[in-house]
Design an enzyme around this catalytic site. Structure first.
Site, PDB file in Angstrom:
ATOM      1  N   GLU A  75      14.175 -31.822   0.527  1.00 24.57           N
ATOM      2  CA  GLU A  75      14.853 -32.639  -0.475  1.00 24.57           C
ATOM      3  C   GLU A  75      15.415 -33.844   0.263  1.00 24.57           C
ATOM      4  O   GLU A  75      16.411 -33.728   0.978  1.00 24.57           O
ATOM      5  CB  GLU A  75      15.957 -31.848  -1.181  1.00 24.57           C
ATOM      6  CG  GLU A  75      15.417 -30.674  -1.986  1.00 24.57           C
ATOM      7  CD  GLU A  75      16.429 -30.072  -2.928  1.00 24.57           C
ATOM      8  OE1 GLU A  75      17.422 -30.757  -3.274  1.00 24.57           O
ATOM      9  OE2 GLU A  75      16.230 -28.906  -3.341  1.00 24.57           O
TER      10      GLU A  75
ATOM     11  N   GLU B 183       0.820  -1.209   0.000  1.00 25.69           N
ATOM     12  CA  GLU B 183       0.000   0.000   0.000  1.00 25.69           C
ATOM     13  C   GLU B 183       0.860   1.267   0.000  1.00 25.69           C
ATOM     14  O   GLU B 183       0.503   2.271  -0.616  1.00 25.69           O
ATOM     15  CB  GLU B 183      -0.925   0.010   1.230  1.00 25.69           C
ATOM     16  CG  GLU B 183      -1.931  -1.132   1.253  1.00 25.69           C
ATOM     17  CD  GLU B 183      -1.435  -2.354   2.022  1.00 25.69           C
ATOM     18  OE1 GLU B 183      -2.257  -3.016   2.671  1.00 25.69           O
ATOM     19  OE2 GLU B 183      -0.214  -2.632   1.975  1.00 25.69           O
TER      20      GLU B 183
ATOM     21  N   CYS C  62      -0.658   0.143   7.506  1.00 19.21           N
ATOM     22  CA  CYS C  62      -1.106   0.532   6.164  1.00 19.21           C
ATOM     23  C   CYS C  62      -2.525   1.084   6.189  1.00 19.21           C
ATOM     24  O   CYS C  62      -2.883   1.943   5.374  1.00 19.21           O
ATOM     25  CB  CYS C  62      -1.024  -0.667   5.227  1.00 19.21           C
ATOM     26  SG  CYS C  62       0.683  -1.139   4.846  1.00 19.21           S
TER      27      CYS C  62
ATOM     28  N   GLY D 119      15.957 -38.309   0.876  1.00 22.25           N
ATOM     29  CA  GLY D 119      16.061 -39.660   0.356  1.00 22.25           C
ATOM     30  C   GLY D 119      14.822 -40.457   0.698  1.00 22.25           C
ATOM     31  O   GLY D 119      13.859 -39.949   1.288  1.00 22.25           O
TER      32      GLY D 119
END
Length: 365
Positions: free
Chosen positions: A294, A56, A88, A296
């Protein structure tokens, strides 16, 4: 509640603006704002980075005096509290806007309808709910953490067409194409933390950071002034196999190593590190709302079995690696097809020569 075609177009534009901050705003939400006067755009902006001006503010600066009597389209309820930046909602009131349309209410307890109330008390018309599903989607990690205290978890895996992640001798570089690996960099760049194991780090000589040079020119430009925000790298290393000379520690970004004793907030059990507790601690202690895993086959199975995965991303390469190769997920003990884990396929695309599958898990009956 009736919204015009123009209203829909402006909110769609605000959502597009919000998406431009997806690499840099964590742990803050992605927010966009468009300000119009007589169906003409006079100001627009988005939240660029955490700690910086909100959407904003950028839009109001551009609009200047033209904000008086205007309509502001915002993808998330304007904040009402003082943090690293002023509220804002207060800025919109001072600028003299006549109407504010929000895609959704902010679930943050510090805001939670207070911004909307502040605007209405100032005599500003406020409407909520325009393109709410689209606004929810661009902030799933932020919203999940605010609502549950837990981060949004994406689990990434890569395999050959016959479901193998490595040859029987452990060799796995590279199963997928450079295009698929570049796509992974996009996901890493949007996360707050990348979680993996010391085995993966050692086997792949992995640094697990964001390598901007592997992104397209357009995506590289999404980083303001080239400032790369590196996610926290969280490595599970119960047996303390990591050593200081590894690439992991020389690459840019912070590393958090989880062992049996180094993090008293996270318990270990006979089966390993308490993953739900670890996720909760990463959210509360490190302000992480988005984790990219990530892993195994063993860690992937643990995340799946414990229902900790919000979204699964699998890259399938057009290769066949043989029956003695290593499997994708170490799930054991299934004796009936009713026990098979079912997925909802949300997206199926081709990335280079590879197939990318994005899926969620069906709820148990």
């Amino acid at each position: 509640m009736h919204f015009s075609l123009f209203d829909h177009q402006m909110m769609a534009k605000a959502i597009k603006l919000a998406e431009k901050g997806r690499f840099t705003t964590h742990p803050n939400p992605n927010v966009g704002c468009v300000i119009t006067q007589q169906q003409t755009i006079v100001g627009e902006g988005y939240h660029i980075r955490a700690g910086g001006p909100h959407a904003e503010v950028h839009a109001l600066r551009m609009a200047g005096d033209k904000a008086r009597g205007a309509t502001a389209y915002v993808t998330l309820e304007p904040c009402s509290h003082y943090g690293r930046t002023p509220p804002c909602a207060e800025g919109l009131i001072k600028a003299g806007v006549a109407r504010v349309i929000c895609a959704m209410q902010d679930p943050n307890p510090q805001v939670g309808g207070k911004g909307i109330a502040m605007l209405r008390e100032a005599g500003i018309e406020v409407l909520v709910g325009l393109l709410e599903p689209e606004a929810e989607r661009i902030n799933r990690p932020f919203l999940k953490k605010m609502r549950t205290g837990l981060p949004w978890v994406q689990l990434k895996m890569a395999a050959s067409l016959d479901g193998k992640t490595a040859l029987s001798n452990g060799k796995s570089q590279w199963i997928t194409s450079p295009q698929a690996r570049a796509d992974v960099q996009l996901y890493r760049a949007q996360s707050g933390a990348i979680l993996s194991t010391s085995k993966t780090v050692i086997d792949d000589s992995a640094s697990l950071n964001v390598r901007v040079t592997e992104l397209s020119a357009d995506h590289q430009q999404a980083y303001p002034q080239g400032e790369v925000r590196q996610p926290l790298r969280v490595i599970l290393d119960r047996q303390r196999h990591l050593t200081a000379d590894m690439r992991l520690f020389s690459a840019d970004g912070e590393v958090l190593v989880i062992t049996d004793n180094v993090t008293p907030q996270t318990r270990t059990t006979k089966d390993g590190i308490d993953l739900p507790e670890l996720l909760a601690n990463l959210a509360s202690q490190h302000n992480i709302n988005h984790i990219w895993v990530e892993a195994g086959a063993t860690l992937a199975a643990s995340f799946i079995e414990q229902g900790l995965v919000d979204e699964l991303i699998v890259y399938l390469a057009p290769k066949i690696m043989g029956t003695d190769g290593r499997g994708l997920v170490n799930l054991l003990g299934l004796t009936d097809m009713d026990q098979a884990i079912e997925l909802n396929v949300e997206q199926l695309t081709q990335v280079g020569p590879d197939i990318k599958l994005v899926a969620t898990f069906k709820q148990s009956k």
